[in-house]
Design a protein around this motif. Sequence first.
Motif, PDB file in Angstrom:
ATOM      1  N   GLU A   1       0.537  -1.237   0.067  1.00  0.00           N
ATOM      2  CA  GLU A   1       0.097   0.056  -0.009  1.00  0.00           C
ATOM      3  C   GLU A   1       0.880   1.319  -0.005  1.00  0.00           C
ATOM      4  O   GLU A   1       1.965   1.266   0.488  1.00  0.00           O
ATOM      5  N   ASN A   2       0.086   2.355  -0.165  1.00  0.00           N
ATOM      6  CA  ASN A   2       0.757   3.515  -0.047  1.00  0.00           C
ATOM      7  C   ASN A   2       0.460   4.093   1.332  1.00  0.00           C
ATOM      8  O   ASN A   2      -0.017   3.595   2.078  1.00  0.00           O
ATOM      9  N   ALA A   3       1.303   5.332   1.747  1.00  0.00           N
ATOM     10  CA  ALA A   3       0.920   5.920   3.107  1.00  0.00           C
ATOM     11  C   ALA A   3      -0.607   6.294   3.197  1.00  0.00           C
ATOM     12  O   ALA A   3      -1.073   6.085   4.446  1.00  0.00           O
ATOM     13  N   ASP A   4      -1.201   6.798   2.338  1.00  0.00           N
ATOM     14  CA  ASP A   4      -2.748   7.161   2.446  1.00  0.00           C
ATOM     15  C   ASP A   4      -3.666   5.924   2.907  1.00  0.00           C
ATOM     16  O   ASP A   4      -4.429   6.118   3.699  1.00  0.00           O
TER      17      ASP A   4
ATOM     18  N   HIS B   1      11.968   9.465   6.071  1.00  0.00           N
ATOM     19  CA  HIS B   1      12.254   8.342   4.970  1.00  0.00           C
ATOM     20  C   HIS B   1      10.871   7.859   4.978  1.00  0.00           C
ATOM     21  O   HIS B   1       9.991   7.297   5.555  1.00  0.00           O
ATOM     22  N   GLU B   2      10.560   7.802   3.475  1.00  0.00           N
ATOM     23  CA  GLU B   2       9.021   7.315   3.083  1.00  0.00           C
ATOM     24  C   GLU B   2       8.944   5.778   3.497  1.00  0.00           C
ATOM     25  O   GLU B   2       7.990   5.482   3.942  1.00  0.00           O
ATOM     26  N   ASN B   3       9.920   4.893   3.298  1.00  0.00           N
ATOM     27  CA  ASN B   3       9.612   3.432   3.666  1.00  0.00           C
ATOM     28  C   ASN B   3       9.759   3.344   4.976  1.00  0.00           C
ATOM     29  O   ASN B   3       8.901   2.270   5.526  1.00  0.00           O
TER      30      ASN B   3
ATOM     31  N   TRP C   1       6.039   1.961   9.884  1.00  0.00           N
ATOM     32  CA  TRP C   1       5.312   2.450  10.952  1.00  0.00           C
ATOM     33  C   TRP C   1       3.991   2.253  10.883  1.00  0.00           C
ATOM     34  O   TRP C   1       3.223   1.567  11.813  1.00  0.00           O
ATOM     35  N   LEU C   2       3.421   2.854   9.759  1.00  0.00           N
ATOM     36  CA  LEU C   2       1.871   2.413   9.558  1.00  0.00           C
ATOM     37  C   LEU C   2       1.466   1.151   9.158  1.00  0.00           C
ATOM     38  O   LEU C   2       0.526   0.720  10.073  1.00  0.00           O
ATOM     39  N   ALA C   3       2.125   0.312   8.732  1.00  0.00           N
ATOM     40  CA  ALA C   3       1.962  -1.276   8.507  1.00  0.00           C
ATOM     41  C   ALA C   3       1.976  -1.876   9.812  1.00  0.00           C
ATOM     42  O   ALA C   3       1.191  -2.740   9.906  1.00  0.00           O
TER      43      ALA C   3
ATOM     44  N   PHE D   1      11.745  -3.653   5.364  1.00  0.00           N
ATOM     45  CA  PHE D   1      10.929  -3.199   4.147  1.00  0.00           C
ATOM     46  C   PHE D   1      11.019  -4.224   2.992  1.00  0.00           C
ATOM     47  O   PHE D   1      12.200  -4.585   2.570  1.00  0.00           O
ATOM     48  N   PRO D   2      10.061  -4.758   2.413  1.00  0.00           N
ATOM     49  CA  PRO D   2       8.507  -4.408   2.613  1.00  0.00           C
ATOM     50  C   PRO D   2       7.925  -5.518   3.447  1.00  0.00           C
ATOM     51  O   PRO D   2       6.696  -5.669   3.380  1.00  0.00           O
ATOM     52  N   TYR D   3       8.581  -5.801   4.711  1.00  0.00           N
ATOM     53  CA  TYR D   3       7.899  -6.764   5.544  1.00  0.00           C
ATOM     54  C   TYR D   3       7.793  -6.156   6.887  1.00  0.00           C
ATOM     55  O   TYR D   3       8.610  -5.542   7.344  1.00  0.00           O
ATOM     56  N   VAL D   4       6.746  -6.537   7.660  1.00  0.00           N
ATOM     57  CA  VAL D   4       6.685  -6.219   9.000  1.00  0.00           C
ATOM     58  C   VAL D   4       6.038  -7.411   9.620  1.00  0.00           C
ATOM     59  O   VAL D   4       5.375  -8.152   9.485  1.00  0.00           O
ATOM     60  N   ALA D   5       6.526  -7.692  11.027  1.00  0.00           N
ATOM     61  CA  ALA D   5       5.857  -8.594  11.900  1.00  0.00           C
ATOM     62  C   ALA D   5       5.792  -8.341  13.201  1.00  0.00           C
ATOM     63  O   ALA D   5       6.136  -7.585  13.641  1.00  0.00           O
ATOM     64  N   ALA D   6       4.600  -9.017  13.809  1.00  0.00           N
ATOM     65  CA  ALA D   6       4.260  -8.701  15.187  1.00  0.00           C
ATOM     66  C   ALA D   6       4.002  -9.921  15.874  1.00  0.00           C
ATOM     67  O   ALA D   6       3.570 -10.909  15.542  1.00  0.00           O
ATOM     68  N   GLN D   7       4.165  -9.857  17.453  1.00  0.00           N
ATOM     69  CA  GLN D   7       4.048 -10.889  18.064  1.00  0.00           C
ATOM     70  C   GLN D   7       3.124 -10.303  19.332  1.00  0.00           C
ATOM     71  O   GLN D   7       3.703  -9.437  19.959  1.00  0.00           O
TER      72      GLN D   7
END
Length: 208
Positions: A22-25, A41-43, A48-50, A92-98
């Motif tokens: 996705e984009n930031a919006d 930095h855009e990425n 952060w958003l993702a 980037f472009p991956y995000v993980a959470a636990q």
Amino acid sequence: MPLQEINQTSNQSGWAVWHIEENADQLANKIIGTPPTEMTHENKKLEWLAARHLVLSLSNHLGLRYFGVKKDAFGKPFLEKYPHHLSLSHSFPYVAAQIDYDQPVGIDLEQPKTKILRIGPRIFSPIELKDAGTDVVKHTVYWCAKETMFKIHGIGNVHFSNQLNIEPFLLQEEGTLKGTITSGKKIKVNLDYRIEPGFVLVRTGKND
């Protein structure tokens, strides 16, 4: 929404991975809060958003109402209004959470790159360095495991090569790791790892 994977491991506990497309919006929709103003930095903004979208999705999956993510004095994230433990990672472009209801957790996701071979001698013990050899992927598993234990420890001031240690292991597509944190009292931790086409993921597993 590219929620790549979501897993529930026990009551109100689980982990998930997001692939940013996705984009930031698009990512800003339904998110509580905005990226820090110093984050230019855009990425980094997208990560952060993702990450917040991922925690929202994982919270909903675990039956938790999402009120946002905050950080403590050591920079460790936590769920607003809940006692649950939280860990985040991004490459980037991956995000993980636990999220875990019972125990401090860590999760780390990295993309294997040859530069890890230069970093290894500074952060691995001699035993770990010998076991990793020249295998970039195995170096990355060790690195992710140490980052995961650092997040479990949660209060900084820890020496990666001396106080965060992993027992030698046979590299497979997925498996378990035995770790020891020796900053303060000795803590034994079980970690699970997976090797995906685009990244390596290590996360807190179940205690013995």
